[in-house]
Write a protein that holds these residues in place. Structure first.
Motif: not given
Length: 330
Positions: A168-170, A172, A201-203, A210, A224, A227, A230, A268
């Motif tokens: 999970y890639n967040k 930013r 990828v987030y967003g 998911y 991330c 958070e 989260g 996080s």
């Protein structure tokens, strides 16, 4: 109890290139199946679900001029939208229970409690709450974690595990540097150990996709910087997916200099313990401990869903909110 008025100030859909194209963009997103509810809106939606479970009488976004004396008011927001615009219409004496996304940092609105009758300002976790206490006072700042829909986010016992790790890639901020210092070593180590993986990828994903990926993976690596709760992480835990989380320990948002708060201690994983998985501070810790984490995954050492059921259900969150309401509206 009188009817509770729940408000959510959401950023309106604006046009991107020409007036009116927001409707076309909205249609295309639905057609391509990429519409999803953001974390700030989930706070609002899940609170309402929790009130439904408790059979609490409430309404949503009633015109402000229709609030009657003595009726509780909860105002939540989306930090990407200027909540000051909506609050300008609030002229009632009813104390406000506010927070979770109205603003990103109290320096953006230091005199909020002087402008409006804010009795409680909510934050999900300790590190975020500690930012607000010097501005709004300890008696006004309150912890309130949002609930997770554990009936929806649950493991499918019939689902076949098709790959090892969901990444999970967040990332930013300083994305190019973090891709090199954090993401690349993670992928290199996964390849070295022969672990199969997929990345979200987030967003840039649909919620239902998911959910399906969580059913197909054996564990998750969560990247991330910090958070306040989260949601995606908690939803993975609710599906009983063990997590190996990057937790560098300090705020990396460049706005911290604008807030005159350059060093902010964060995490996080504010809702997480050893039953949920493990965490690492940097690439060296990741490389050192990934095999330990994976060994525990293979023998079933983790039980993250129990942690969520014990701490973050819709019902528990709504009960906590009712306690705050009762303190304010005695």
């Amino acid at each position: 109890m009188k009817t509770i008025h729940v408000y959510f100030f959401k950023a309106p859909i604006g046009y991107k290139w020409i007036p009116g194209d927001r409707h076309l963009i909205h249609f295309i997103k639905r057609l391509l199946n990429i519409m999803q509810v953001g974390g700030a809106e989930k706070v609002y939606v899940n609170l309402c679900k929790g009130f439904d479970e408790l059979q609490v009488k409430y309404d949503k976004n009633l015109p402000l001029n229709k609030i009657n004396p003595g009726e509780p008011v909860i105002i939540l927001g989306d930090e990407h939208y200027n909540s000051k615009k909506y609050l300008q219409g609030y002229d009632k004496p009813n104390p406000i229970i506010a927070g979770i996304g109205l603003i990103t940092h109290p320096a953006e609105w230091p005199d909020l409690p002087q402008q409006y009758p804010v009795a409680k300002y909510l934050q999900h976790c300790d590190w975020a709450n500690n930012l607000y206490i010097p501005y709004y006072g300890k008696e006004r700042c309150e912890l309130w974690p949002a609930g997770i829909d554990t009936k929806k986010w649950k493991p499918d016992e019939k689902a076949e595990k098709e790959f090892d790790i969901l990444l999970y890639n967040k990332l930013r901020w300083d994305i190019e540097e973090q891709n090199e210092s954090v993401r690349a070593p993670v992928i290199n180590k996964l390849n070295e150990l022969g672990l199969t993986y997929r990345e979200v990828v987030y967003g840039h994903y649909a919620e239902q996709d998911y959910f399906k990926l969580l059913q197909k993976c054996r564990a998750m690596i969560f990247l991330c910087a910090h958070e306040t709760q989260g949601f995606a992480l908690c939803e993975a835990l609710s599906v009983n997916i063990p997590v190996f989380a990057w937790d560098p320990g300090y705020c990396q948002d460049p706005n911290r200099f604008t807030w005159n708060d350059p060093v902010i201690k964060t995490t996080s994983i504010p809702y997480f313990d050893e039953s949920c998985g493990m965490w690492f501070m940097d690439a060296n810790e990741f490389n050192k401990n990934l095999e330990t984490f994976w060994g525990k995954v293979k023998v079933g050492k983790f039980n993250p869903r129990k942690y969520i059921l014990d701490n973050l259900t819709l019902k528990k969150s709504a009960e906590r909110m009712l306690k705050i309401v009762n303190e304010v509206y005695k």
